[in-house]
Design an enzyme around this catalytic site. Sequence first.
Site, PDB file in Angstrom:
ATOM      1  N   ARG A   1      95.686 -14.286 -38.566  1.00  0.00           N
ATOM      2  CA  ARG A   1      96.962 -14.666 -37.931  1.00  0.00           C
ATOM      3  C   ARG A   1      97.224 -13.892 -36.644  1.00  0.00           C
ATOM      4  O   ARG A   1      97.628 -14.460 -35.644  1.00  0.00           O
ATOM      5  CB  ARG A   1      98.130 -14.548 -38.895  1.00  0.00           C
ATOM      6  CG  ARG A   1      98.219 -13.244 -39.650  1.00  0.00           C
ATOM      7  CD  ARG A   1      99.448 -13.211 -40.536  1.00  0.00           C
ATOM      8  NE  ARG A   1      99.626 -14.432 -41.299  1.00  0.00           N
ATOM      9  CZ  ARG A   1     100.699 -15.235 -41.221  1.00  0.00           C
ATOM     10  NH1 ARG A   1     101.677 -14.945 -40.423  1.00  0.00           N
ATOM     11  NH2 ARG A   1     100.784 -16.300 -41.972  1.00  0.00           N
TER      12      ARG A   1
ATOM     13  N   THR B   1      92.361  -6.674 -46.926  1.00  0.00           N
ATOM     14  CA  THR B   1      92.740  -7.924 -46.254  1.00  0.00           C
ATOM     15  C   THR B   1      91.500  -8.536 -45.629  1.00  0.00           C
ATOM     16  O   THR B   1      90.677  -7.823 -45.046  1.00  0.00           O
ATOM     17  CB  THR B   1      93.805  -7.776 -45.144  1.00  0.00           C
ATOM     18  OG1 THR B   1      93.781  -8.968 -44.339  1.00  0.00           O
ATOM     19  CG2 THR B   1      93.598  -6.601 -44.233  1.00  0.00           C
TER      20      THR B   1
ATOM     21  N   ASP C   1      91.610 -10.210 -43.125  1.00  0.00           N
ATOM     22  CA  ASP C   1      91.830 -10.211 -41.668  1.00  0.00           C
ATOM     23  C   ASP C   1      91.255  -8.979 -40.966  1.00  0.00           C
ATOM     24  O   ASP C   1      91.061  -8.989 -39.758  1.00  0.00           O
ATOM     25  CB  ASP C   1      93.336 -10.274 -41.354  1.00  0.00           C
ATOM     26  CG  ASP C   1      93.953 -11.612 -41.718  1.00  0.00           C
ATOM     27  OD1 ASP C   1      93.201 -12.517 -42.137  1.00  0.00           O
ATOM     28  OD2 ASP C   1      95.176 -11.753 -41.594  1.00  0.00           O
TER      29      ASP C   1
ATOM     30  N   ASP D   1      92.657  -6.197 -40.181  1.00  0.00           N
ATOM     31  CA  ASP D   1      93.511  -5.817 -39.055  1.00  0.00           C
ATOM     32  C   ASP D   1      94.300  -4.530 -39.280  1.00  0.00           C
ATOM     33  O   ASP D   1      95.310  -4.300 -38.624  1.00  0.00           O
ATOM     34  CB  ASP D   1      94.467  -6.977 -38.709  1.00  0.00           C
ATOM     35  CG  ASP D   1      95.355  -7.372 -39.881  1.00  0.00           C
ATOM     36  OD1 ASP D   1      95.155  -6.835 -40.990  1.00  0.00           O
ATOM     37  OD2 ASP D   1      96.246  -8.218 -39.696  1.00  0.00           O
TER      38      ASP D   1
ATOM     39  N   ASP E   1      98.869  -4.533 -44.471  1.00  0.00           N
ATOM     40  CA  ASP E   1      99.857  -3.787 -43.679  1.00  0.00           C
ATOM     41  C   ASP E   1     101.251  -3.857 -44.289  1.00  0.00           C
ATOM     42  O   ASP E   1     101.971  -2.856 -44.334  1.00  0.00           O
ATOM     43  CB  ASP E   1      99.865  -4.263 -42.222  1.00  0.00           C
ATOM     44  CG  ASP E   1     100.006  -5.777 -42.098  1.00  0.00           C
ATOM     45  OD1 ASP E   1      99.986  -6.473 -43.137  1.00  0.00           O
ATOM     46  OD2 ASP E   1     100.144  -6.253 -40.960  1.00  0.00           O
TER      47      ASP E   1
ATOM     48  N   ARG F   1     105.950 -12.031 -52.031  1.00  0.00           N
ATOM     49  CA  ARG F   1     107.405 -12.222 -52.048  1.00  0.00           C
ATOM     50  C   ARG F   1     108.084 -11.167 -52.915  1.00  0.00           C
ATOM     51  O   ARG F   1     109.124 -11.423 -53.509  1.00  0.00           O
ATOM     52  CB  ARG F   1     107.747 -13.610 -52.590  1.00  0.00           C
ATOM     53  CG  ARG F   1     107.164 -14.736 -51.763  1.00  0.00           C
ATOM     54  CD  ARG F   1     107.858 -16.033 -52.031  1.00  0.00           C
ATOM     55  NE  ARG F   1     109.232 -16.026 -51.565  1.00  0.00           N
ATOM     56  CZ  ARG F   1     110.068 -17.043 -51.701  1.00  0.00           C
ATOM     57  NH1 ARG F   1     109.692 -18.134 -52.303  1.00  0.00           N
ATOM     58  NH2 ARG F   1     111.299 -16.983 -51.245  1.00  0.00           N
TER      59      ARG F   1
ATOM     60  N   GLY G   1      98.475 -11.099 -49.868  1.00  0.00           N
ATOM     61  CA  GLY G   1      97.468 -12.126 -50.171  1.00  0.00           C
ATOM     62  C   GLY G   1      96.271 -11.514 -50.869  1.00  0.00           C
ATOM     63  O   GLY G   1      95.881 -10.390 -50.565  1.00  0.00           O
TER      64      GLY G   1
HETATM   65  O1  F6P Z   1      96.587 -11.887 -44.369  1.00  0.00           O
HETATM   66  C1  F6P Z   1      95.637 -12.611 -45.045  1.00  0.00           C
HETATM   67  C2  F6P Z   1      95.851 -14.095 -44.869  1.00  0.00           C
HETATM   68  O2  F6P Z   1      94.810 -14.754 -45.525  1.00  0.00           O
HETATM   69  C3  F6P Z   1      95.957 -14.548 -43.410  1.00  0.00           C
HETATM   70  O3  F6P Z   1      94.715 -14.668 -42.796  1.00  0.00           O
HETATM   71  C4  F6P Z   1      96.703 -15.829 -43.571  1.00  0.00           C
HETATM   72  O4  F6P Z   1      97.422 -16.158 -42.417  1.00  0.00           O
HETATM   73  C5  F6P Z   1      97.641 -15.551 -44.699  1.00  0.00           C
HETATM   74  O5  F6P Z   1      97.066 -14.516 -45.451  1.00  0.00           O
HETATM   75  C6  F6P Z   1      97.901 -16.756 -45.567  1.00  0.00           C
HETATM   76  O6  F6P Z   1      98.868 -16.418 -46.489  1.00  0.00           O
HETATM   77  P1  F6P Z   1      99.270 -17.337 -47.732  1.00  0.00           P
HETATM   78  O7  F6P Z   1      98.182 -17.208 -48.759  1.00  0.00           O
HETATM   79  O8  F6P Z   1     100.553 -16.772 -48.183  1.00  0.00           O
HETATM   80  O9  F6P Z   1      99.363 -18.735 -47.234  1.00  0.00           O
END
Ligand code: F6P
Length: 366
Positions: free
Chosen positions: A191, A145, A147, A149, A123, A81, A12
């Site tokens: 998440r 990220t 997040d 994390d 990660d 992907r 992401g």
């Molecule tokens: O890991 C970053 C993040 O923004 C998470 O907080 C979230 O769950 C996920 O990516 C969303 O992913 P996508 O953009 O594929 O919906």
Amino acid sequence: MSLRVAINTGGGDCPGLNAVIRAVVTVGKERYGWEILGVEDALSGLVDLDYRGPNGNRWLELADVRGLLARGGTVLGTSNRSDPFHFVVTDPDGSTREIDVSDRVMENYAKLRLDAMVAIGGDGSMSISAQLMGKGMKVVGVPKTIDNDLGATDQTFGFDTAVGIATEALDRIRDTADSHDRVMLVEVMGRHAGWIALHAGLAGGADAILLPEIPYRVEAVAELIEARRARGKNYSIIVVAEGAKPLGGAVSQLERQLGEMPRLMGAAHRVAAQLEELVDAPMRVTVLGHIQRGGSPSNFDRVLATRYGVMAAELVQARQFGKMVALRNGEIVAVDLKEAIAAPKLVDPRSQIVEQARALGVTFGE
Ligand code: F6P
């Protein structure tokens, strides 16, 4: 002889990716005279050299990174992907399956006569990088990220910006919550880790913060709302991480698509529905979603991303591969990629910051 270095952004997106690209390209070209290939959409441009998205694999010049410091997103494009070890292909009958195309990635890496790769990602991307190292690719990782994390670094870039966006949203929500005497639930990203919820919740003065790490009892949240009302505070603000789950329950998610992470959805709506059974108060839900991932990086993230980029370039030049750059006590250091992916960084329910929030009267729904 100068190096030929590839750079990609995977997973992401988050604010600060372009700032890293700018720093790597500036140091790589100005200081070391590298040729630098921007790989399109994570590893898609190496899985298939004819892959043509809007950005395209391209050899980057200094002119390509001018003005990138403050720009959100990634000029290289990204994807979650394009894991070459689990690459999704569609058969003529429309069904999908995963195949391993990592050998093809390595062939293309050799065909392009690349010496190294700077992989900017979370990660998932770091774990792919470690596997590609095992096949002979020379990788330096840069952690991103929203997040926050990743275990091996004090902070990933993107997090500070996301917290800023969520905090501003909470400030705005407070005004309207107060005017209407409402219970307002604000869902933020996160998440597995509740860092955004915790920091934005504290910065925005939330009354309840529900995290993936602390399964909640909705009764505890209802009690807090009632207690506030008894004190004449007729509105409450509840921050819900998308990965929050009730005690004994599971996360709220959509069906998983092949090659994708499960998509989390509905955590705050679920809390609101449960609360409506217990509390007689008007409620509204706001899901911030991808707003947290876009826009210009904060000053902090610009500096962090830039410092990461400079360090990543220096590591490549020094042939220090299999490393990820990391922030430790204010300094940028190199850690082993393996350490970077060993364990995620989660909110410790007994940590000082959580206890301090409790001291303020914030409930985590325990
Ligand atoms: O890991 C970053 C993040 O923004 C998470 O907080 C979230 O769950 C996920 O990516 C969303 O992913 P996508 O953009 O594929 O919906």
